[in-house]
Design a protein around this motif. Sequence first.
Motif, PDB file in Angstrom:
ATOM      1  N   MET A   1       8.126  -8.458  -1.378  1.00 12.61           N
ATOM      2  CA  MET A   1       7.957  -7.292  -2.226  1.00 12.61           C
ATOM      3  C   MET A   1       6.478  -7.030  -2.515  1.00 12.61           C
ATOM      4  SD  MET A   1       9.520  -4.931  -3.699  1.00 12.61           S
ATOM      5  CE  MET A   1       9.302  -3.737  -4.956  1.00 12.61           C
ATOM      6  N   ARG A   2       5.728  -8.095  -2.767  1.00  9.74           N
ATOM      7  CA  ARG A   2       4.305  -7.941  -3.035  1.00  9.74           C
ATOM      8  C   ARG A   2       3.572  -7.400  -1.810  1.00  9.74           C
ATOM      9  NH1 ARG A   2       2.392 -13.326  -6.310  1.00  9.74           N
ATOM     10  NH2 ARG A   2       3.521 -12.854  -8.228  1.00  9.74           N
ATOM     11  N   THR A   3       4.003  -7.857  -0.639  1.00  8.99           N
ATOM     12  CA  THR A   3       3.352  -7.406   0.594  1.00  8.99           C
ATOM     13  C   THR A   3       3.564  -5.909   0.799  1.00  8.99           C
ATOM     14  OG1 THR A   3       3.755  -9.570   1.565  1.00  8.99           O
ATOM     15  CG2 THR A   3       3.186  -7.798   3.062  1.00  8.99           C
ATOM     16  N   SER A   4       4.773  -5.455   0.587  1.00  9.93           N
ATOM     17  CA  SER A   4       5.046  -4.027   0.775  1.00  9.93           C
ATOM     18  C   SER A   4       4.302  -3.186  -0.271  1.00  9.93           C
ATOM     19  CB  SER A   4       6.542  -3.748   0.732  1.00  9.93           C
ATOM     20  OG  SER A   4       7.063  -4.109  -0.523  1.00  9.93           O
ATOM     21  N   LEU A   5       4.211  -3.673  -1.494  1.00 12.08           N
ATOM     22  CA  LEU A   5       3.463  -2.967  -2.527  1.00 12.08           C
ATOM     23  C   LEU A   5       1.982  -2.917  -2.181  1.00 12.08           C
ATOM     24  CD1 LEU A   5       3.551  -1.552  -5.252  1.00 12.08           C
ATOM     25  CD2 LEU A   5       3.235  -3.781  -6.332  1.00 12.08           C
ATOM     26  N   PHE A   6       1.448  -4.016  -1.680  1.00 14.60           N
ATOM     27  CA  PHE A   6       0.047  -4.072  -1.274  1.00 14.60           C
ATOM     28  C   PHE A   6      -0.222  -3.099  -0.122  1.00 14.60           C
ATOM     29  CE2 PHE A   6      -3.161  -5.849   1.611  1.00 14.60           C
ATOM     30  CZ  PHE A   6      -4.263  -5.785   0.777  1.00 14.60           C
ATOM     31  N   LEU A   7       0.655  -3.088   0.878  1.00 13.08           N
ATOM     32  CA  LEU A   7       0.468  -2.181   2.014  1.00 13.08           C
ATOM     33  C   LEU A   7       0.558  -0.717   1.583  1.00 13.08           C
ATOM     34  CD1 LEU A   7       2.443  -4.021   4.818  1.00 13.08           C
ATOM     35  CD2 LEU A   7      -0.028  -3.791   4.579  1.00 13.08           C
ATOM     36  N   PHE A   8       1.470  -0.414   0.680  1.00 10.90           N
ATOM     37  CA  PHE A   8       1.568   0.948   0.163  1.00 10.90           C
ATOM     38  C   PHE A   8       0.270   1.360  -0.526  1.00 10.90           C
ATOM     39  CE2 PHE A   8       2.389   3.740  -3.454  1.00 10.90           C
ATOM     40  CZ  PHE A   8       2.840   4.865  -2.775  1.00 10.90           C
ATOM     41  N   ALA A   9      -0.277   0.487  -1.354  1.00  7.25           N
ATOM     42  CA  ALA A   9      -1.515   0.796  -2.066  1.00  7.25           C
ATOM     43  C   ALA A   9      -2.678   0.997  -1.091  1.00  7.25           C
ATOM     44  CB  ALA A   9      -1.840  -0.328  -3.056  1.00  7.25           C
ATOM     45  N   VAL A  10      -2.766   0.161  -0.073  1.00  9.56           N
ATOM     46  CA  VAL A  10      -3.840   0.275   0.909  1.00  9.56           C
ATOM     47  C   VAL A  10      -3.747   1.601   1.652  1.00  9.56           C
ATOM     48  CG1 VAL A  10      -4.709  -0.648   3.091  1.00  9.56           C
ATOM     49  CG2 VAL A  10      -4.216  -2.192   1.194  1.00  9.56           C
ATOM     50  N   PHE A  11      -2.566   1.947   2.156  1.00 11.12           N
ATOM     51  CA  PHE A  11      -2.401   3.197   2.900  1.00 11.12           C
ATOM     52  C   PHE A  11      -2.557   4.421   1.996  1.00 11.12           C
ATOM     53  CE2 PHE A  11       0.074   0.481   5.937  1.00 11.12           C
ATOM     54  CZ  PHE A  11      -0.899   0.527   6.925  1.00 11.12           C
ATOM     55  N   PHE A  12      -2.136   4.301   0.755  1.00 11.07           N
ATOM     56  CA  PHE A  12      -2.257   5.416  -0.175  1.00 11.07           C
ATOM     57  C   PHE A  12      -3.719   5.750  -0.458  1.00 11.07           C
ATOM     58  CE2 PHE A  12      -2.502   7.104  -4.514  1.00 11.07           C
ATOM     59  CZ  PHE A  12      -1.702   8.224  -4.365  1.00 11.07           C
ATOM     60  N   PHE A  13      -4.552   4.716  -0.615  1.00  7.30           N
ATOM     61  CA  PHE A  13      -5.956   4.951  -0.920  1.00  7.30           C
ATOM     62  C   PHE A  13      -6.799   5.224   0.317  1.00  7.30           C
ATOM     63  CE2 PHE A  13      -4.723   2.600  -4.807  1.00  7.30           C
ATOM     64  CZ  PHE A  13      -5.028   3.598  -5.702  1.00  7.30           C
TER      65      PHE A  13
END
Length: 65
Positions: A1-13
């Motif tokens: 779950m943390r990995t997917s949240l981290f990837l979302f934040a990276v791609f979003f920014f």
Amino acid sequence: MRTSLFLFAVFFFLAPARSGFFDEKCYKLKGKCIESCQINEELIGLCQKSLKCCVALQPCGINKE
């Protein structure tokens, strides 16, 4: 779950930075970002929001420098 949240934040920014990079590259090539190229223009790349980077073609034998 943390990995997917981290990837979302990276791609979003990074998404705005990436699209701005393509616009800047287009302007450095003396192009313009528009929806479709005119008859006397050539498509040389893509810009953000599905726009095309177009450059006006030069007639043969005439340098613009």
